[in-house]
Write an enzyme that holds these catalytic residues in place. Structure first.
Site, PDB file in Angstrom:
ATOM      1  N   SER A   1      19.099 -32.425 -22.713  1.00 23.76           N
ATOM      2  CA  SER A   1      20.100 -31.404 -22.967  1.00 23.76           C
ATOM      3  C   SER A   1      19.696 -30.013 -22.487  1.00 23.76           C
ATOM      4  CB  SER A   1      20.403 -31.337 -24.463  1.00 23.76           C
ATOM      5  OG  SER A   1      19.248 -30.997 -25.205  1.00 23.76           O
TER       6      SER A   1
ATOM      7  N   SER B   1      14.739 -34.287 -23.748  1.00 23.90           N
ATOM      8  CA  SER B   1      15.534 -33.199 -23.199  1.00 23.90           C
ATOM      9  C   SER B   1      14.756 -32.132 -22.445  1.00 23.90           C
ATOM     10  CB  SER B   1      16.362 -32.540 -24.309  1.00 23.90           C
ATOM     11  OG  SER B   1      17.388 -33.412 -24.724  1.00 23.90           O
TER      12      SER B   1
ATOM     13  N   LYS C   1      17.010 -21.757 -23.603  1.00 23.85           N
ATOM     14  CA  LYS C   1      18.124 -22.619 -23.991  1.00 23.85           C
ATOM     15  C   LYS C   1      18.898 -21.951 -25.130  1.00 23.85           C
ATOM     16  CE  LYS C   1      18.589 -27.572 -25.218  1.00 23.85           C
ATOM     17  NZ  LYS C   1      17.788 -28.811 -25.358  1.00 23.85           N
TER      18      LYS C   1
END
Length: 461
Positions: free
Chosen positions: A153, A177, A77
């Site tokens: 996310s 997330s 990420k």
């Protein structure tokens, strides 16, 4: 060629049936061919990855140990520091930061185990998102249906694994997330105990709630990654003073003797019927008939919202004052609202948090594992603003975390497992364990995988 299993790839490289460089080149080729559709990656590190792979092959040829993840490609990420790249955290503002001087701690851990970083992944702006829709880089798309959300996310992380672009990816989980995108994309994820894995070298969201963890398409791969990620780090002040506790050796121990219950109350409403059908299928496979209720879970979710908004706003206040127009409006408006929360409300939320933690931990005197849904529905369509739950129309963005927030609020470890009930999109179930018992959660996940109840096929792209 998809990336296959990390364990199988590492074994093939160790046996000499494939080289790390060939595996890395194949991974980069697949990303080039597929990612235009999934939009999982924001940065590719082809030169670095091929150089790392070549060096690993040379060490292997010289008879040197190369690690349990030797040659396995992975991606992270884009809130993880990657040497030479600005740490975006999904934002427009952050990409103007100077490039990171060194990799985040968990990247160094995986590379120390022989894995090869191939790129950085799309995410919701500043991790304040459950949808995977980024206003600056575009949405990461669900590989099982490109018209649907990947979840957030850590949407790019889940999409990259589900699409077979990499066998392992790293994400973060503040309110859900890791677990939300794992559910929507039909893969496995692990949110460890708060304080288990180092957060050093990552851009924060809510310090008292932030966790890091891996995604994979198989539980063995998840355990391999998790074991490599553990260890002390003085650079993360909240990291617990615990020696690494590898889970791989006990992964095949089965579930005999484990006391498994299904969460009722808040976790038995607020969702579509198929969500609860997925939990029931998992419970039946495990022989779980007991039910427990997490006390005041709906208030735990409200308190999590309060703490998230207040801490997030404090972190971003200077950016909000200087550059409000450079935020995604949905993120900006929630952060501004968080800045107006009275301190007394935050203090009350923290007091409730301590009360709630004590009472939930008491449940583990009589059970070892609690099962709960991961999301209230299957993946919504891209751009979908609302859904109807129990006859009430609710906004999508905050409510995808209705079942995950009361768990991360007190830092419990969770293995997210994918369940497929029919020909539709996947569903997810949380396997929740007591603090520091990631081994128990992963043993249950592995049993479900062996029984064919949980599976994570590569998306047919």
């Amino acid at each position: 060629m998809n990336t296959g299993s990390a364990a199988a790839l590492a074994a093939g490289i160790a046996a000499g049936t494939i080289t790390a460089r060939a595996a890395t080149a194949a991974t980069l080729d697949r990303i080039a061919a597929i990612d235009g559709r999934t939009n999982a990656f924001t940065d590719l590190l082809a030169s670095r990855a091929l150089a790392t792979a070549g060096a690993l092959d040379a060490r292997h040829a010289a008879g040197e140990a190369t690690g349990p993840l030797a040659g396995v490609p992975f991606a992270v990420k884009n809130l993880f520091d990657v040497a030479g790249l600005p740490t975006r955290a999904g934002s427009r503002i952050n990409r103007e930061r100077p490039p990171a001087a060194r990799d985040a701690a968990l990247i160094r851990r995986l590379e120390g185990a022989g894995a090869i970083l191939v790129g950085a992944l799309n995410m919701g702006e500043y991790a304040y998102d459950f949808t995977g829709e980024n206003a600056h880089d575009g949405p990461s798309r669900n590989p099982h249906d490109l018209g649907h959300m990947s979840g957030g996310s850590s949407g790019g992380s889940a999409a990259a694994v589900a699409a077979g672009l990499v066998p392992i990816a790293l994400g973060s989980d503040t309110n859900g997330s890791i677990r939300v995108p794992a559910a929507l994309c039909g893969i496995f994820g692990l949110k460890p105990t708060y304080g288990r894995l180092s957060r050093a070298g990552t851009f924060p969201f809510v310090d008292s709630l932030d966790h890091l963890g891996p995604f994979a398409r198989g539980v063995t791969d998840l355990a391999l990654a998790y074991d490599a990620l553990q260890g002390p780090d003085p650079e993360d002040p909240v990291l617990a003073d615990r020696a690494p506790e590898p889970v791989l050796p006990s992964l095949e121990a089965g579930i005999a003797g484990l006391r498994i219950a299904v969460a009722g109350g808040h976790f038995a409403r607020n969702g579509d019927p198929e969500v609860f059908a997925a939990v029931a299928r998992v419970a039946e496979a495990l022989g779980a008939t007991a039910r427990v209720e997490l006390p005041e879970a709906h208030r735990a979710r409200a308190a999590a919202f309060t703490i998230t908004a207040a801490e997030g706003a404090a972190l971003h206040l200077a950016r909000l004052q200087r550059r409000p127009g450079d935020f995604d409006p949905a993120t900006r408006d929630r952060l501004i609202a968080g800045a107006t929360i009275p301190a007394a409300w935050v203090q009350a939320a923290q007091r409730f948090r301590r009360w709630y933690r004590e009472r939930v931990l008491a449940l583990f005197d009589s059970v070892d594992v609690i099962l709960a849904p991961s999301t209230p529905c299957r993946a919504p369509a891209l751009g979908q603003a609302s859904f109807v739950l129990d006859g009430v129309t609710l906004p999508v963005r905050p409510n995808l975390g209705v079942f995950t927030q009361p768990i991360s609020f007190i830092g419990l470890p969770v293995a997210a497992v994918p369940v497929w009930l029919d020909g539709g999109l996947p569903l997810g179930v949380q396997v929740i364990a007591a603090p520091w018992r990631e081994d128990v959660a992963l043993r249950v996940a592995r049993q479900l995988e062996r029984d064919g109840v949980a599976r994570a096929p590569v998306a047919a792209l």
